[in-house]
Design a protein around this motif. Structure first.
Motif, mmCIF file in Angstrom:
data_model
loop_
_atom_site.group_PDB
_atom_site.id
_atom_site.type_symbol
_atom_site.label_atom_id
_atom_site.label_comp_id
_atom_site.label_asym_id
_atom_site.label_seq_id
_atom_site.Cartn_x
_atom_site.Cartn_y
_atom_site.Cartn_z
ATOM 1 N N VAL A 1 4.445 -2.769 -10.947
ATOM 2 C CA VAL A 1 3.328 -3.540 -11.502
ATOM 3 C C VAL A 1 3.008 -4.719 -10.579
ATOM 4 N N GLU A 2 4.022 -5.426 -10.139
ATOM 5 C CA GLU A 2 3.827 -6.575 -9.262
ATOM 6 C C GLU A 2 3.210 -6.162 -7.932
ATOM 7 N N LYS A 3 3.663 -5.037 -7.384
ATOM 8 C CA LYS A 3 3.097 -4.533 -6.130
ATOM 9 C C LYS A 3 1.635 -4.168 -6.314
ATOM 10 N N ASP A 4 1.331 -3.447 -7.381
ATOM 11 C CA ASP A 4 -0.057 -3.055 -7.655
ATOM 12 C C ASP A 4 -0.940 -4.277 -7.890
ATOM 13 N N ALA A 5 -0.433 -5.261 -8.610
ATOM 14 C CA ALA A 5 -1.211 -6.480 -8.863
ATOM 15 C C ALA A 5 -1.508 -7.214 -7.562
ATOM 16 N N GLY A 6 -0.525 -7.268 -6.682
ATOM 17 C CA GLY A 6 -0.732 -7.909 -5.380
ATOM 18 C C GLY A 6 -1.769 -7.174 -4.551
ATOM 19 N N GLN A 7 -1.687 -5.847 -4.547
ATOM 20 C CA GLN A 7 -2.663 -5.056 -3.796
ATOM 21 C C GLN A 7 -4.057 -5.201 -4.394
ATOM 22 N N ALA A 8 -4.161 -5.195 -5.714
ATOM 23 C CA ALA A 8 -5.462 -5.349 -6.374
ATOM 24 C C ALA A 8 -6.057 -6.718 -6.048
ATOM 25 N N ALA A 9 -5.248 -7.753 -6.061
ATOM 26 C CA ALA A 9 -5.738 -9.097 -5.740
ATOM 27 C C ALA A 9 -6.218 -9.160 -4.292
ATOM 28 N N GLU A 10 -5.488 -8.520 -3.380
ATOM 29 C CA GLU A 10 -5.911 -8.487 -1.976
ATOM 30 C C GLU A 10 -7.240 -7.749 -1.824
ATOM 31 N N LEU A 11 -7.382 -6.628 -2.512
ATOM 32 C CA LEU A 11 -8.645 -5.882 -2.480
ATOM 33 C C LEU A 11 -9.788 -6.725 -3.027
ATOM 34 N N ALA A 12 -9.530 -7.446 -4.100
ATOM 35 C CA ALA A 12 -10.564 -8.306 -4.687
ATOM 36 C C ALA A 12 -10.955 -9.420 -3.714
#
Length: 108
Positions: A44-55
């Motif tokens: 979850v933390e990895k996905d959240a970090g990747q999503a924030a970077e994409l945003a």
């Protein structure tokens, strides 16, 4: 509340590092459940970090008027978030962006 695993661990507000401490402090079945929680929370933390970077990249693209790239990046962030059914923040951002962009594209 986020109930996890057969022991229905309450993971609300818990980070993977905290779950690791709980896994190390317990034994047997409970420790096994906490270990599974560590794995899940890490993802979850990895996905959240990747999503924030994409945003972040999407907003940078929007500042450069690269609308197709912006939308594509927000869709990627949305797909990461979609794995966690109770979340929909990136979908709302993408939809708002697309409505705004559509209004810019309309003749006055």
């Amino acid at each position: 509340m986020t109930c996890f695993g057969p022991r229905k661990l309450n993971l609300e507000g818990i980070r993977s590092g905290q779950a690791r401490l709980a896994a190390n402090a317990t034994r047997g079945d409970e420790a096994t459940c906490w270990e599974a929680a560590v794995t899940w929370l890490s993802e979850v933390e990895k996905d959240a970090g990747q999503a924030a970077e994409l945003a972040d990249r999407a907003f940078a693209a929007a500042e450069q008027s690269r609308w197709v790239v912006t939308s594509a990046l927000l869709r990627q962030a949305e797909s990461l978030e979609a794995k966690y059914h109770q979340l929909d923040g990136y979908q709302q951002v993408r939809e708002a962006f697309e409505c705004w962009f559509a209004s810019l594209s309309q003749p006055a």
